[in-house]
Structure formats: C-alpha cells, structure tokens
Design an enzyme around this catalytic site. Structure first.
Site, PDB file in Angstrom:
ATOM      1  N   GLY A  15       0.843  -1.208   0.000  1.00 51.20           N
ATOM      2  CA  GLY A  15       0.000   0.000   0.000  1.00 51.20           C
ATOM      3  C   GLY A  15       0.870   1.246   0.000  1.00 51.20           C
ATOM      4  O   GLY A  15       1.815   1.341   0.775  1.00 51.20           O
ATOM      5  N   ARG A  76       1.504  -5.029  -5.662  1.00 56.09           N
ATOM      6  CA  ARG A  76       1.450  -6.282  -4.911  1.00 56.09           C
ATOM      7  C   ARG A  76       1.889  -7.359  -5.898  1.00 56.09           C
ATOM      8  O   ARG A  76       1.487  -7.342  -7.052  1.00 56.09           O
ATOM      9  CB  ARG A  76       0.042  -6.494  -4.373  1.00 56.09           C
ATOM     10  CG  ARG A  76      -0.315  -5.365  -3.390  1.00 56.09           C
ATOM     11  CD  ARG A  76      -1.445  -5.665  -2.469  1.00 56.09           C
ATOM     12  NE  ARG A  76      -1.331  -4.913  -1.232  1.00 56.09           N
ATOM     13  CZ  ARG A  76      -1.910  -3.725  -0.997  1.00 56.09           C
ATOM     14  NH1 ARG A  76      -2.647  -3.155  -1.919  1.00 56.09           N
ATOM     15  NH2 ARG A  76      -1.752  -3.131   0.159  1.00 56.09           N
ATOM     16  N   ASP A 107       3.863  -4.196   6.710  1.00 56.24           N
ATOM     17  CA  ASP A 107       4.316  -5.471   7.285  1.00 56.24           C
ATOM     18  C   ASP A 107       4.353  -6.598   6.248  1.00 56.24           C
ATOM     19  O   ASP A 107       5.202  -7.487   6.329  1.00 56.24           O
ATOM     20  CB  ASP A 107       3.520  -5.853   8.529  1.00 56.24           C
ATOM     21  CG  ASP A 107       2.030  -5.917   8.282  1.00 56.24           C
ATOM     22  OD1 ASP A 107       1.586  -5.481   7.198  1.00 56.24           O
ATOM     23  OD2 ASP A 107       1.300  -6.406   9.167  1.00 56.24           O
ATOM     24  N   THR A 130       3.507   3.143   5.847  1.00 56.69           N
ATOM     25  CA  THR A 130       2.102   2.725   5.872  1.00 56.69           C
ATOM     26  C   THR A 130       1.261   3.783   6.566  1.00 56.69           C
ATOM     27  O   THR A 130       1.711   4.368   7.557  1.00 56.69           O
ATOM     28  CB  THR A 130       1.914   1.364   6.590  1.00 56.69           C
ATOM     29  OG1 THR A 130       0.541   1.194   6.934  1.00 56.69           O
ATOM     30  CG2 THR A 130       2.727   1.254   7.862  1.00 56.69           C
ATOM     31  N   ASP A 132      -1.259   3.111   8.198  1.00 59.06           N
ATOM     32  CA  ASP A 132      -1.967   2.470   9.318  1.00 59.06           C
ATOM     33  C   ASP A 132      -1.316   2.661  10.689  1.00 59.06           C
ATOM     34  O   ASP A 132      -1.975   2.475  11.710  1.00 59.06           O
ATOM     35  CB  ASP A 132      -2.110   0.960   9.061  1.00 59.06           C
ATOM     36  CG  ASP A 132      -3.135   0.683   7.984  1.00 59.06           C
ATOM     37  OD1 ASP A 132      -3.944   1.586   7.706  1.00 59.06           O
ATOM     38  OD2 ASP A 132      -3.123  -0.421   7.413  1.00 59.06           O
ATOM     39  N   ASP A 134       0.322   0.870  12.583  1.00 54.20           N
ATOM     40  CA  ASP A 134       0.199  -0.170  13.609  1.00 54.20           C
ATOM     41  C   ASP A 134       1.453  -1.011  13.797  1.00 54.20           C
ATOM     42  O   ASP A 134       1.409  -2.065  14.417  1.00 54.20           O
ATOM     43  CB  ASP A 134      -0.998  -1.081  13.285  1.00 54.20           C
ATOM     44  CG  ASP A 134      -0.877  -1.697  11.910  1.00 54.20           C
ATOM     45  OD1 ASP A 134      -0.100  -1.183  11.100  1.00 54.20           O
ATOM     46  OD2 ASP A 134      -1.567  -2.698  11.651  1.00 54.20           O
ATOM     47  N   ARG A 176      -7.830  -1.551   7.825  1.00 56.75           N
ATOM     48  CA  ARG A 176      -8.425  -2.893   7.760  1.00 56.75           C
ATOM     49  C   ARG A 176      -8.161  -3.662   9.044  1.00 56.75           C
ATOM     50  O   ARG A 176      -9.006  -4.386   9.536  1.00 56.75           O
ATOM     51  CB  ARG A 176      -7.857  -3.662   6.569  1.00 56.75           C
ATOM     52  CG  ARG A 176      -8.843  -3.717   5.415  1.00 56.75           C
ATOM     53  CD  ARG A 176      -8.247  -4.437   4.268  1.00 56.75           C
ATOM     54  NE  ARG A 176      -6.887  -3.944   4.037  1.00 56.75           N
ATOM     55  CZ  ARG A 176      -6.146  -4.220   2.973  1.00 56.75           C
ATOM     56  NH1 ARG A 176      -6.604  -4.993   2.046  1.00 56.75           N
ATOM     57  NH2 ARG A 176      -4.939  -3.729   2.824  1.00 56.75           N
TER      58      ARG A 176
HETATM   59  P1  ADP Z   1       1.998  -4.010   2.754  1.00 58.54           P
HETATM   60  O1  ADP Z   1       3.499  -3.996   2.637  1.00 58.54           O
HETATM   61  O2  ADP Z   1       1.405  -2.665   2.521  1.00 58.54           O
HETATM   62  O3  ADP Z   1       1.551  -4.677   4.037  1.00 58.54           O
HETATM   63  P2  ADP Z   1       1.179  -6.401   1.201  1.00 58.54           P
HETATM   64  O4  ADP Z   1       0.750  -7.182   2.390  1.00 58.54           O
HETATM   65  O5  ADP Z   1       0.311  -6.411   0.015  1.00 58.54           O
HETATM   66  O6  ADP Z   1       1.444  -4.854   1.514  1.00 58.54           O
HETATM   67  O7  ADP Z   1       2.627  -6.946   0.765  1.00 58.54           O
HETATM   68  C1  ADP Z   1       3.309  -6.395  -0.340  1.00 58.54           C
HETATM   69  C2  ADP Z   1       4.023  -7.471  -1.118  1.00 58.54           C
HETATM   70  O8  ADP Z   1       5.009  -8.095  -0.286  1.00 58.54           O
HETATM   71  C3  ADP Z   1       3.154  -8.621  -1.591  1.00 58.54           C
HETATM   72  O9  ADP Z   1       2.448  -8.327  -2.758  1.00 58.54           O
HETATM   73  C4  ADP Z   1       4.196  -9.702  -1.825  1.00 58.54           C
HETATM   74  O10 ADP Z   1       4.861  -9.510  -3.056  1.00 58.54           O
HETATM   75  C5  ADP Z   1       5.168  -9.459  -0.684  1.00 58.54           C
HETATM   76  N1  ADP Z   1       4.844 -10.352   0.450  1.00 58.54           N
HETATM   77  C6  ADP Z   1       3.933 -10.159   1.428  1.00 58.54           C
HETATM   78  N2  ADP Z   1       3.882 -11.200   2.282  1.00 58.54           N
HETATM   79  C7  ADP Z   1       4.780 -12.105   1.818  1.00 58.54           C
HETATM   80  C8  ADP Z   1       5.223 -13.411   2.229  1.00 58.54           C
HETATM   81  N3  ADP Z   1       4.690 -14.003   3.294  1.00 58.54           N
HETATM   82  N4  ADP Z   1       6.159 -14.028   1.476  1.00 58.54           N
HETATM   83  C9  ADP Z   1       6.703 -13.448   0.399  1.00 58.54           C
HETATM   84  N5  ADP Z   1       6.340 -12.223  -0.043  1.00 58.54           N
HETATM   85  C10 ADP Z   1       5.403 -11.558   0.634  1.00 58.54           C
END
Ligand code: ADP
Length: 327
Positions: A15, A76, A107, A130, A132, A134, A176
């Site tokens: 995000g 993503r 995260d 982020t 958020d 958090d 969320r």
């Molecule tokens: P944010 O960083 O805002 O929390 P996401 O949760 O969408 O956003 O994570 C961003 C990207 O990080 C994902 O699209 C993916 O490519 C990578 N990612 C997230 N979790 C994992 C994981 N458990 N293993 C490998 N890559 C991950």
C-alpha cells in the site's frame, strides 16, 4: 557482515503512503553522498522479478519531496510469495551487482523482505511506510500523519453540513486491521463514538448513547468507524441505526482513497528523510534484516522477523476519554 556495500537498491512495496518519495530521495542522496551506486526498482518486488531496475542520480529525485504517491510506483506481487519468484529477483539484483536493499512498505512487504534476506545473501533494511501506523518498533510510520490530517480535514467539513441539518454522520476511514486513523481523527474532530478493530463494538451501547443524545436534543453526532471494525463498516452500522432509530437523519460517508494521497505533511517528510538517511548508514555499517523506526526521537532497529509479528497496541484509555469529552 562487514563486506563493504557499494551498490544498493531501493523500492516501495504494498500500500502506498504519502512521504514515500521523501524516503526515496533521502536514500538516493545519502547513497550518492557516500559514493554508492543507487538503483531504483519499480513496482516493488515486481520490478525485481521483471528486471525493472534503473540507476538513480541526484536529479532523479529532484522536486519530489513534496509529492504524494511514489515515483518508483508500488505493487502487490504474487510471484514473490513463491521461491522461484524470489530466486529470479535475486538473480536480477546480482546482475546489477546490488548488495543491499531498502524496502519501503508495510508489514507484508517486510514479510517478503525477511524471507528474501534469509534465502539469499542480500541484506535488507525495512522502512515503515504505511498509513496504518500499527507497526511495533516505531512511534511513526511514513504516511500516517498525512493520512490522519486528511481525514481530520474531511471530517471537519462533514461536521459543518451535519450541523446545518442536525444529522448523524457515520464516517468510515481506512484501517483494515488497525484503528489508529479512526481513533486519532475521531478524537481530533470531537466524534461522539469511535469504532475500531482493536475494541469490541457493542451496538446496544451505541444505540443507547444515541437515544440518550436524542433525548437531550443533541442532534449533531459523528461516529467514526475504521473500515476493519469487526461489526462491519459504516454501511453496516448505519443499517442498524436506521432500523432502531428511524427518526434520526442518518448519513454515511466513506472517505476512501483520498486518505492515501496528497502532499506529505512536514512530520512525514522529516520522518521519511531521517529514516532514508539511516537506512543507507545501516547498510554501510553492515546491519542486515532490520526495520528502522523512531522511538522517543531516537533511531530504533527491530529485526524484520520481530517487526512482522508485533503490532503497536492502542491505548484503550482514549476510548474512555472520547466518551467523556463527547457528552
Ligand atoms: P503491505 O506492505 O502494505 O503490508 P502487502 O501485504 O500487500 O502490503 O505486501 C506487499 C508485497 O510483499 C506482496 O504483494 C508480496 O509480493 C510481498 N509479500 C507479502 N507477504 C509475503 C510473504 N509471506 N512471502 C513473500 N512475499 C510476501
């Protein structure tokens, strides 16, 4: 881990949040100042896999400190969840000689970075980007201050029109899994109720408090709901309120993505600049696989595996304060 780093990469992932550009600028300029080569990787982990990796110069980051969004784009990336995807990403980084990575994201992005850094010998530094807020291990995340100020400005405007018509407004803000934007913006705008995922919503209590306000002819009321509240978003809350209190003129407003955009606040620019600078220093010092935050105005280093597990807790006393101040 004292291998000298000479080439580093920077990316924004997950995000987006206002202030990411200020962080990119700080990484690039600090890297160049220290005679490192800095590469910009576009669309987060997607760019690593697709080899969308370009050298950055001082001018590449000119005139961006004040801009929302991210010049490197964010995405993503499904392939990064798979080992094969991460291997491809590694091979591309090696091709460019990149020896250290700065990941600006939330995260989820750190979960990806953590896996990547343990599988391959590329140290990763995470900067919390982020809206958020958090994440544990930091008092600030890049983008929260701007997002919450955007929400405050919007809610103030809603209060004006609510006041003109004696209306109840149920306003949904982003979050969320986190109630920080709801809590901070709700307190700062004098909301009567704030519903967040971290505290169970008692709908009977909410109806009783609205009935009490109706009896006392307090007709202008604002309820701020985090989108991830376990009872549901603003529409679900409004449905119940309309059923139970049909005389109340109840409206819903969902603030949505305006909270992600816009020019970053002074605080977000400062935090992003400091963290971007610190990320490069950290790579040069041989640190690896940490998130850098700020606690009590000092840099704070949290191992990525801990950063993705721990959440910053909300002080529930604020909810009591809300009730007292909104009476
Ligand atoms: P944010 O960083 O805002 O929390 P996401 O949760 O969408 O956003 O994570 C961003 C990207 O990080 C994902 O699209 C993916 O490519 C990578 N990612 C997230 N979790 C994992 C994981 N458990 N293993 C490998 N890559 C991950």
């Amino acid at each position: 881990m004292d291998k000298k780093v000479t080439k580093i990469g920077v990316l924004t992932s997950g995000g987006d949040s206002p202030g990411m550009n200020a962080a990119i600028r700080a990484v690039v300029r600090t890297g160049l100042y220290n005679n490192l080569e800095v590469f910009g990787i576009t669309r987060g982990y997607m760019g690593m896999i697709d080899d969308d990796i370009v050298p950055m110069h001082s001018r590449s980051v000119a005139n961006i400190i004040q801009r929302g969004g991210t010049i490197l784009k964010s995405a993503r990336c499904k392939e990064f969840y798979e080992f094969e995807g991460r291997k491809k990403a590694y091979e591309n980084l090696r091709k460019h000689g990149i020896e250290g990575l700065v990941v600006i994201g939330g995260d989820g992005s750190f979960r990806g970075a953590q896996k990547f850094a343990t599988e391959f010998d590329i140290p990763c530094i995470g900067l919390p980007g982020t809206i958020d807020k958090d994440m544990a291990g930091t008092d600030f995340t890049i983008g929260f201050d701007t997002a919450v100020n955007t929400a405050v400005e919007a809610i103030d405007k809603i209060r004006d029109t609510a006041d003109a018509h004696d209306r109840l407004f149920i306003i949904e803000v982003m979050g969320r899994d986190s109630g920080y934007i709801a809590l901070h913006s709700g307190i700062a705008t004098g909301a009567e109720n704030i519903l967040i995922p971290e505290a169970k919503t008692n709908i009977e209590d909410l109806i009783a408090s609205l009935e009490d306000k109706q009896r006392r002819k307090k007709l202008v009321n604002l309820i701020v709901v985090a989108e991830g509240d376990e009872f549901g978003g603003a529409e679900e809350v409004a449905k119940v309120v309309r059923q139970r209190l049909p005389d109340m003129d109840t409206r819903v407003c969902i603030l949505g993505h305006i909270q992600r955009g816009g020019s970053p606040s002074c605080i977000d620019r400062l935090v992003a600049s400091r963290l971007g600078y610190a990320a490069v220093e950290a790579l040069m010092e041989g640190r690896h696989n940490v998130m850098i935050g700020i606690i009590n105005n000092k840099l704070h280093y949290t191992p990525l595996d801990l950063a993705v597990k721990a959440k910053q807790k909300i002080d529930k006393e604020w909810l009591k304060i809300v009730k007292i101040l909104a009476s």
